[in-house]
Design a protein around this motif. Structure first.
Motif, PDB file in Angstrom:
ATOM      1  N   GLY A 144      43.264  47.212  47.902  1.00  0.00           N
ATOM      2  CA  GLY A 144      43.723  47.464  46.541  1.00  0.00           C
ATOM      3  C   GLY A 144      44.281  46.225  45.884  1.00  0.00           C
ATOM      4  O   GLY A 144      44.228  46.085  44.660  1.00  0.00           O
ATOM      5  N   LYS A 196      41.397  44.439  44.262  1.00  0.00           N
ATOM      6  CA  LYS A 196      40.946  45.200  43.100  1.00  0.00           C
ATOM      7  C   LYS A 196      41.951  45.063  41.951  1.00  0.00           C
ATOM      8  O   LYS A 196      41.559  44.991  40.786  1.00  0.00           O
ATOM      9  CB  LYS A 196      40.749  46.661  43.482  1.00  0.00           C
ATOM     10  N   TYR A 197      43.224  45.037  42.295  1.00  0.00           N
ATOM     11  CA  TYR A 197      44.241  44.840  41.260  1.00  0.00           C
ATOM     12  C   TYR A 197      44.118  43.450  40.648  1.00  0.00           C
ATOM     13  O   TYR A 197      44.226  43.288  39.425  1.00  0.00           O
ATOM     14  CB  TYR A 197      45.635  45.031  41.854  1.00  0.00           C
ATOM     15  N   ASN A 248      41.095  43.431  38.382  1.00  0.00           N
ATOM     16  CA  ASN A 248      41.395  44.158  37.153  1.00  0.00           C
ATOM     17  C   ASN A 248      42.309  43.343  36.240  1.00  0.00           C
ATOM     18  O   ASN A 248      42.126  43.316  35.018  1.00  0.00           O
ATOM     19  CB  ASN A 248      42.044  45.500  37.504  1.00  0.00           C
ATOM     20  N   SER A 249      43.275  42.654  36.830  1.00  0.00           N
ATOM     21  CA  SER A 249      44.191  41.837  36.035  1.00  0.00           C
ATOM     22  C   SER A 249      43.466  40.671  35.380  1.00  0.00           C
ATOM     23  O   SER A 249      43.736  40.328  34.221  1.00  0.00           O
ATOM     24  CB  SER A 249      45.327  41.316  36.918  1.00  0.00           C
ATOM     25  N   GLU A 263      41.938  52.064  35.207  1.00  0.00           N
ATOM     26  CA  GLU A 263      42.257  51.523  36.532  1.00  0.00           C
ATOM     27  C   GLU A 263      43.557  50.751  36.448  1.00  0.00           C
ATOM     28  O   GLU A 263      43.735  49.924  35.549  1.00  0.00           O
ATOM     29  CB  GLU A 263      41.135  50.598  37.034  1.00  0.00           C
ATOM     30  N   PHE A 264      44.463  51.036  37.379  1.00  0.00           N
ATOM     31  CA  PHE A 264      45.749  50.342  37.459  1.00  0.00           C
ATOM     32  C   PHE A 264      46.485  50.368  36.125  1.00  0.00           C
ATOM     33  O   PHE A 264      47.109  49.388  35.719  1.00  0.00           O
ATOM     34  CB  PHE A 264      45.549  48.899  37.928  1.00  0.00           C
TER      35      PHE A 264
END
Length: 483
Positions: free
Chosen positions: A41, A44-45, A48-49, A178-179
């Motif tokens: 994760g 993935k974070y 996404n950031s 997401e997030f």
């Protein structure tokens, strides 16, 4: 040789050696760490950031002029209170009056998307509104609020079936997140934008409502939002003045119209630019389609990342060349020089690489703002950081110079493969007893090879060949084909 030719030869050699060869002959440790990190994760974070940062920076570099292609008509708090009496669901007669004004004054619009819950409540047949939609059904895309069977009713089912039979398209109003952020690169299949862009979609793209009470898994498709529209898209607030609405819509003459509500805070979603209403984000995705927002292929992204790593390697090699002359000869005598080489230099390298990644990310944002071609910076960042950690060893590994492409290819890739294969043949020959091996120690003395050692070498040489050549190459090819 001119300086330009020398630089180009050095760049190509570094590109091949530092990137392609290390990608193809990467160790199992590096490959395993990359696979482990990419499945977490945390990665993935991070991805996404970085996507969010790409969107925000592209919007900052976008032109100030607002495109009139996609218009959002927003029913704000004033319009909701004064025109609709502050009641939800919205009064259908008043809603029809507003929709008639929009439809009449947007004659060239390819479609009108309504991000409102228009499903009837018990006792409300909505015959007049249905007749209005049925007059020009191909112009309308309505939100389908029912996502699971427990929310459905006979009245809603009958209403949906009649509209679909009349040719009115219906779609899902949901947006993937997401997030905590709305995903700016994808839409659900069967979403308002997806159906609006497919004139023959009808109602067939809706999920199967017979799957029970659990929400069905919604598939996604690529649909990039326009960064400048997310930032400050064309939104016309409707506060109850129909004449002003008619003049505004007619003056803009948009390609698409999105109608939604901006009263209250129930439909607010987080974006890199702050909170936005769902209808604004649907409009941003439509604007992205209109202006040709597109994403680079995975192969193109990796190629750009390899180029960035090669350029950074050239700069690091130049610094290491200076240290060989100015620092290394004094390390044995001066502890300060040793501290600089072994402790301070790795920290400076990290700072240097981070600054380089940030600079390239900004350049990619400028490119997207002016060409609408997006090269995500996440792949570039993870490859640069991974190379710094696993290949350059935080700057302690000597990058050095490379003479020619042919020299790099033969000595960096072909020769190690030949060595692995030769070692396999030698061990197999010894194990089979067909002939004596030429194994010698450092002084040239012959070394006997036992069967146990031959088996061990066959196993280890096979692992070396597979782990450093076959498996990394297969993984690279798979990743390219999978994307």
């Amino acid at each position: 040789m001119s300086r330009v030719a020398h630089f180009w030869q050095a760049f190509v050699s570094h590109f091949l050696h530092e990137i392609l060869l290390h990608s193809l002959r990467g160790t199992l440790l590096a490959g395993g760490m990359v696979l482990l990190v990419s499945s977490t994760g945390a990665w993935k974070y991070m991805g996404n950031s970085m996507q969010a940062n790409d969107l925000r920076r592209a919007a900052a570099y976008s032109k100030d002029s607002i495109s009139p292609s996609v218009l959002m008509v927003a029913i704000d708090d004033t319009g909701f209170d004064q025109f609709y009496g502050g009641r939800s669901p919205l009064d259908r007669k008043q809603l029809q009056r507003m929709l008639e004004v929009v439809e009449r004054n947007a004659p060239n619009a390819r479609g009108i998307v309504i991000d409102l819950d228009l499903s009837p409540v018990p006792g409300d047949t909505q015959e007049a509104l249905f007749g209005f939609f049925a007059t020009k059904p191909q112009r309308w895309v309505l939100a389908e609020p029912v996502r699971k069977r427990s929310d459905d009713t006979d009245v809603r089912r009958h209403w949906r079936e009649r509209l679909c039979a009349a040719g009115v398209r219906m779609a899902l109003p949901y947006l993937p997140t997401e997030f905590g952020y709305v995903v700016s690169t994808q839409q659900y299949r069967g979403s308002l934008v997806d159906v609006a862009l497919h004139p023959d979609a009808g109602c067939a793209r809706l999920p199967d409502l017979e799957q029970g009470d659990a929400n069905p898994v919604l598939k996604r498709s690529t649909a990039l939002m326009a960064p400048d529209y997310v930032n400050h898209g064309l939104v016309v607030p409707f506060q109850g003045d129909l004449d002003l609405l008619a003049q505004t819509v007619a003056g803009i003459d948009p390609q698409w119209v999105v109608i939604g509500g901006t009263w209250g805070v129930t439909d607010l979603l987080n974006t890199p630019m702050g909170e936005r209403y769902g209808a604004q984000l649907h409009a941003a995705a439509l604007q992205g389609h209109v202006q040709g927002e597109r994403q680079a292929s995975f192969l193109f992204q990796i190629t750009v990342a390899w180029i960035v790593v090669a350029l950074i390697a050239l700069q690091i090699g130049a610094v290491q060349g200076w240290m060989k002359r100015a620092v290394d000869p004094w390390m044995e005598s001066f502890t300060g020089h040793r501290f600089f080489k072994l402790r301070l230099w790795p920290l400076l390298l990290v700072l240097f690489v981070v600054l380089q990644v940030g600079l390239v990310s900004e350049l990619l944002a400028v490119l997207r703002a002016h060409t609408h071609f997006w090269i995500p910076s996440a792949e570039m960042a993870v490859l640069v950081i991974g190379t710094m950690a696993f290949v350059w060893n935080w700057g302690l590994t000597d990058i050095g110079g490379h003479h020619t492409v042919s020299h790099v290819w033969h000595h960096g890739f072909l020769q190690p493969v030949k060595d692995d294969w030769a070692s396999l043949r030698t061990a197999w020959t010894s194990l089979s007893g067909r002939s004596a091996t030429n194994c010698t120690d450092a002084d040239g003395n012959p070394l006997p090879v036992s069967r146990v050692r031959a088996v061990a070498e066959i196993t280890l040489a096979t692992a070396s060949l597979c782990g450093q050549t076959v498996l990394p190459t297969a993984v690279l090819v798979y990743e390219l084909l999978a994307h």
